[in-house]
Design a protein around this motif. Structure first.
Motif, PDB file in Angstrom:
ATOM      1  N   PRO A 122      18.707 -14.511 -10.700  1.00  0.00           N
ATOM      2  CA  PRO A 122      19.887 -15.082 -10.030  1.00  0.00           C
ATOM      3  C   PRO A 122      21.198 -14.574 -10.617  1.00  0.00           C
ATOM      4  O   PRO A 122      21.383 -14.548 -11.840  1.00  0.00           O
ATOM      5  N   GLY A 123      22.091 -14.154  -9.736  1.00  0.00           N
ATOM      6  CA  GLY A 123      23.408 -13.681 -10.127  1.00  0.00           C
ATOM      7  C   GLY A 123      23.485 -12.187 -10.378  1.00  0.00           C
ATOM      8  O   GLY A 123      24.580 -11.602 -10.403  1.00  0.00           O
ATOM      9  N   GLU A 124      22.345 -11.533 -10.547  1.00  0.00           N
ATOM     10  CA  GLU A 124      22.338 -10.112 -10.876  1.00  0.00           C
ATOM     11  C   GLU A 124      22.486  -9.211  -9.644  1.00  0.00           C
ATOM     12  O   GLU A 124      22.705  -8.007  -9.785  1.00  0.00           O
ATOM     13  N   GLU A 125      22.379  -9.808  -8.454  1.00  0.00           N
ATOM     14  CA  GLU A 125      22.477  -8.981  -7.243  1.00  0.00           C
ATOM     15  C   GLU A 125      23.850  -8.330  -7.113  1.00  0.00           C
ATOM     16  O   GLU A 125      23.984  -7.236  -6.538  1.00  0.00           O
ATOM     17  N   ALA A 126      24.885  -8.969  -7.652  1.00  0.00           N
ATOM     18  CA  ALA A 126      26.229  -8.381  -7.592  1.00  0.00           C
ATOM     19  C   ALA A 126      26.273  -7.052  -8.351  1.00  0.00           C
ATOM     20  O   ALA A 126      26.950  -6.105  -7.939  1.00  0.00           O
ATOM     21  N   GLY A 127      25.541  -6.982  -9.458  1.00  0.00           N
ATOM     22  CA  GLY A 127      25.477  -5.740 -10.220  1.00  0.00           C
ATOM     23  C   GLY A 127      24.828  -4.629  -9.431  1.00  0.00           C
ATOM     24  O   GLY A 127      25.224  -3.453  -9.537  1.00  0.00           O
ATOM     25  N   PHE A 128      23.824  -4.980  -8.618  1.00  0.00           N
ATOM     26  CA  PHE A 128      23.174  -3.972  -7.769  1.00  0.00           C
ATOM     27  C   PHE A 128      24.163  -3.381  -6.776  1.00  0.00           C
ATOM     28  O   PHE A 128      24.235  -2.153  -6.598  1.00  0.00           O
ATOM     29  N   TYR A 129      24.947  -4.235  -6.140  1.00  0.00           N
ATOM     30  CA  TYR A 129      25.928  -3.737  -5.167  1.00  0.00           C
ATOM     31  C   TYR A 129      26.979  -2.872  -5.860  1.00  0.00           C
ATOM     32  O   TYR A 129      27.401  -1.831  -5.323  1.00  0.00           O
ATOM     33  N   ARG A 130      27.424  -3.273  -7.045  1.00  0.00           N
ATOM     34  CA  ARG A 130      28.403  -2.460  -7.776  1.00  0.00           C
ATOM     35  C   ARG A 130      27.809  -1.102  -8.154  1.00  0.00           C
ATOM     36  O   ARG A 130      28.477  -0.065  -8.058  1.00  0.00           O
ATOM     37  N   PHE A 131      26.563  -1.142  -8.587  1.00  0.00           N
ATOM     38  CA  PHE A 131      25.882   0.109  -8.945  1.00  0.00           C
ATOM     39  C   PHE A 131      25.840   1.063  -7.759  1.00  0.00           C
ATOM     40  O   PHE A 131      26.186   2.248  -7.881  1.00  0.00           O
ATOM     41  N   MET A 132      25.428   0.576  -6.607  1.00  0.00           N
ATOM     42  CA  MET A 132      25.307   1.441  -5.434  1.00  0.00           C
ATOM     43  C   MET A 132      26.670   1.982  -4.990  1.00  0.00           C
ATOM     44  O   MET A 132      26.791   3.149  -4.582  1.00  0.00           O
ATOM     45  N   THR A 133      27.707   1.163  -5.091  1.00  0.00           N
ATOM     46  CA  THR A 133      29.050   1.612  -4.709  1.00  0.00           C
ATOM     47  C   THR A 133      29.554   2.689  -5.662  1.00  0.00           C
ATOM     48  O   THR A 133      30.038   3.741  -5.235  1.00  0.00           O
ATOM     49  N   ASP A 134      29.430   2.431  -6.964  1.00  0.00           N
ATOM     50  CA  ASP A 134      29.910   3.399  -7.947  1.00  0.00           C
ATOM     51  C   ASP A 134      29.123   4.701  -7.881  1.00  0.00           C
ATOM     52  O   ASP A 134      29.693   5.797  -7.983  1.00  0.00           O
ATOM     53  N   GLU A 135      27.822   4.594  -7.715  1.00  0.00           N
ATOM     54  CA  GLU A 135      26.978   5.797  -7.688  1.00  0.00           C
ATOM     55  C   GLU A 135      27.212   6.636  -6.442  1.00  0.00           C
ATOM     56  O   GLU A 135      27.045   7.857  -6.470  1.00  0.00           O
TER      57      GLU A 135
END
Length: 517
Positions: A122-135
Motif C-alpha cells: 500500500p502506498g508504493e503505487e505512486a513510486g511506480f508511476y513516477r518511475f515510468m514517467t521518469d524513465e
C-alpha cells in the motif's frame, strides 16, 4: 558456388541473433552472403534443444521491443507477422518472494500493475508511476545512442550524447535508482532483477540500465509460437529468400588477413572463402582468441582479454515433465537474502546455499513444445562464471541436485522429480566447451562504465579492416534488442565503407497484424 563479380561479398561467422540479422539485411541490400555456423541449428547460445518429444529454447526465452523486430524485418522487405506468431504475455511474469508467500504478477497494463502493487504494498503505487514517467524521458534520450556506432571519443561530443548525459545516471547504480521510487526491498528487487539480463548485479550495474525494466513495462513481453527459436527459423528463411547461403555444422578455422585487412576465411579442412567483408557474430573473446593467427591482434591479446570484465554464468535444467505445471509463463523465485545471493554470484564467485531461480513454463501457452498434457520446463540458476574456482565437473551432480531441491521448495513443483521424463543439464563449463562461450559468461562482456559505448569493442573492428562485429560483445551490448541493433549499425557501416546506400527493398505483403493477445 561461383561468386558474382559484380556484387560485394560478405562472410558471416556465426548464425546467432546478430549474425542472422546481419544476413537478412545484407542479403536484402544485394550483397552475396555466406553464413558459416559451427552448430547444426541457428540461434547460437539461444538455439533450439530437442529432447525426445520435448522442445526448448537454450537461452533467450522471450522477445522484447516488438517494434524493433518489426523494423528489422521491414528493412529486409518482409513482415515478421508473416513468419512468426507472437503472443503478448499477461502477466509479464510472476515474482515469488518469502518462499512464495508474497507473489507479485505485473501486468502488461500499467494501471493494473499499479493496482497489484497497491494491494501488496500500500502506498508504493505512486513510486511506480513516477518511475515510468521518469524513465520515459530517459529512454527518449538513451534510445538514439543505441542506434548509432561509437567508434571514438568524438562520438560523445555529438548533440544526442550531450543531451543524453544528464539522464544516463551513470554515477549511480540500478539499485540506487530504484531506491528513489520504492521503500519495500521486494519491490526494489522486482524492478532491478533485470540487471541479470546483462549478467550483472543491480548493486554494481550502471543506473542507465533501469531502462530494461521500463521497456518491459512499457512495451510488454512476447512469446513466439514454437519458442524463440521459431524467430531464428524465420530469419534464416528471409535471408535465404534474398539469396543468403547457410553452411550449418561448418566451423571457421581462421579469418584470413593481409596487410591489416581481412580477405576472407579459411574453413576447417583448408578451403579458403574470399570475401570483401567478414562479419563476426561469434562470442567476442572466443573469436579473438581463436579466429586470428597468433600475433595478428595487438589490442585483444589473450592476456588483455583475460583482464576484461565478464558477466555471470548460468546453470540450466531442461526438463520434459509429465503433466501440466501451475506456474506463470515466466516466474522468478527469489532467495530469502537476495542481495547476498547476487553478491555471491558476481563478487565472491561462490555457489549460493540459498539461490534464486528462474522457471520458464511455456507449455501453458504454447502446445507445440511438448506432447498434450505435458510440459517443457526450462530452469535457470544464475551462477559465477569460470573465473571462480568452482569445480564444475566434480560438482556437476551436486549442483543439479541442488537445483531440483530448490524446485521442490516451490509449492507447485513439490513432486517434480517423479514427473521428469526427459532432462538435460548445462553448467558454465558446458557453455564454454560446447558453445565457445568465453569463461561461460552467458551474457558476454560486462556492461561496466569501462566497457560501454566507445569503450566496448567497436562495430567496425578496430584492429583489422573490413572486419565487423555483431552480437552482445560489441556496441550497444547484450540482449536481443541491442544485438539486433548491433547488426543494423554494422550493416550501415559496411554500406558506408562501400560508398553506397541502398533503400530498403519494397516490402512484400507487409502485414498489419500485431501480436496475438
Amino acid at each position: 558456388m561461383a561468386q558474382n563479380e559484380n556484387r560485394k561479398t560478405a562472410v558471416i561467422v556465426g548464425a546467432g541473433p546478430g549474425g542472422l540479422a546481419a544476413a537478412m539485411l545484407l542479403g536484402a541490400k544485394g550483397y552475396e552472403v555466406d553464413v558459416y555456423e559451427k552448430q547444426e541449428v541457428p540461434g547460437g547460445r539461444s538455439g533450439r534443444i530437442k529432447l525426445g518429444a520435448y522442445t526448448f529454447d537454450r537461452g533467450a526465452t522471450f522477445v522484447m521491443m516488438p517494434e524493433l523486430l518489426e523494423e528489422l524485418f521491414e528493412q529486409a522487405g518482409r513482415s515478421v507477422h508473416d513468419y512468426v506468431e507472437l503472443h503478448k504475455l499477461d502477466p509479464l511474469y510472476g515474482l515469488y518472494f518469502d518462499r512464495g508467500r508474497t507473489v507479485l504478477m505485473p501486468s502488461s497494463d500499467n494501471e493494473e500493475t499499479a493496482k497489484r502493487i497497491q494491494a501488496l504494498f500500500p502506498g508504493e503505487e505512486a513510486g511506480f508511476y513516477r518511475f515510468m514517467t521518469d524513465e520515459s524521458v530517459k529512454y527518449e534520450h538513451v534510445e538514439p545512442l543505441l542506434r548509432r556506432p561509437f567508434g571514438g571519443f568524438g562520438d560523445y561530443m555529438k548533440s544526442d550524447a550531450i543531451k543524453a548525459l544528464p539522464h544516463l545516471k551513470i554515477t549511480d547504480t540500478v539499485y540506487g535508482q530504484l531506491s528513489r521510487y520504492f521503500k519495500d526491498e521486494r519491490l526494489k528487487y522486482a524492478f532491478t532483477f533485470q540487471s541479470k539480463y546483462l549478467g550483472m548485479s543491480a548493486w554494481n550495474c550502471p543506473g542507465t540500465f533501469t531502462i530494461l525494466s521500463y521497456m518491459e513495462h512499457r512495451y510488454g513481453l512476447l512469446h513466439p509460437k514454437g519458442g524463440v527459436a521459431a524467430l531464428w527459423d524465420a530469419m534464416v528463411k528471409v535471408a535465404q529468400e534474398h539469396g543468403v547461403r547457410f553452411h550449418m555444422g561448418s566451423p571457421i578455422e581462421r579469418i584470413v588477413t593481409q596487410n591489416g585487412r581481412a580477405t576472407g576465411v579459411r574453413l576447417q579442412g583448408g578451403e579458403t572463402r574470399k570475401a570483401d567483408h567478414v562479419v563476426i557474430g561469434a562470442d567476442f573473446a572466443s573469436a579473438m582468441n581463436g579466429l586470428f593467427e597468433p600475433g595478428v591482434l595487438k589490442k585483444y591479446t589473450p592476456k588483455k582479454l583475460e583482464a576484461k570484465k565478464y558477466s555471470c554464468s548460468t546453470a540450466m535444467l531442461y526438463l520434459g515433465i509429465d503433466g501440466e505445471v501451475d506456474l506463470p509463463h515466466h516466474s522468478i523465485h527469489f532467495a530469502d537474502n537476495y542481495e547476498k545471493n547476487v553478491r555471491e554470484i558476481t563478487e565472491s564467485l561462490t555457489l549460493s546455499e540459498d539461490p534464486s531461480i528462474y522457471v520458464h513454463n511455456p507449455s501453458k501457452l504454447d502446445p507445440t513444445l511438448a506432447p498434450a498434457g505435458k510440459s517443457s520446463l526450462y530452469v535457470l540458476l544464475p551462477v559465477p562464471n569460470l573465473k571462480g574456482d568452482t569445480d564444475w565437473v566434480g560438482r556437476r551432480e551436486e549442483l543439479k541436485e541442488q537445483m531440483l531441491t530448490r524446485l521442490e521448495q516451490i509449492e507447485q513443483l513439490q513432486d517434480i522429480r517423479s514427473r521428469i521424463e526427459e532432462e538435460a543439464f548445462f553448467t558454465p563449463q558446458d557453455w564454454q566447451d560446447s558453445l565457445d562461450v568465453y569463461r561461460g559468461a552467458t551474457f558476454n562482456l560486462s556492461h561496466n562504465l569501462g566497457q560501454m559505448m566507445a569503450f566496448r569493442p567497436h562495430n567496425e573492428f578496430e584492429e583489422i579492416e573490413r572486419v565487423w562485429l555483431v552480437g552482445g560483445g560489441t556496441h550497444p551490448g547484450s540482449g536481443l534488442p541491442t544485438i539486433f541493433e548491433s547488426a543494423r549499425i554494422s550493416v550501415d557501416l559496411i554500406e558506408k565503407a562501400d560508398g553506397k546506400t541502398r533503400k530498403s527493398p519494397t516490402p512484400q505483403a507487409l502485414g498489419t497484424a500485431g501480436a496475438t493477445e
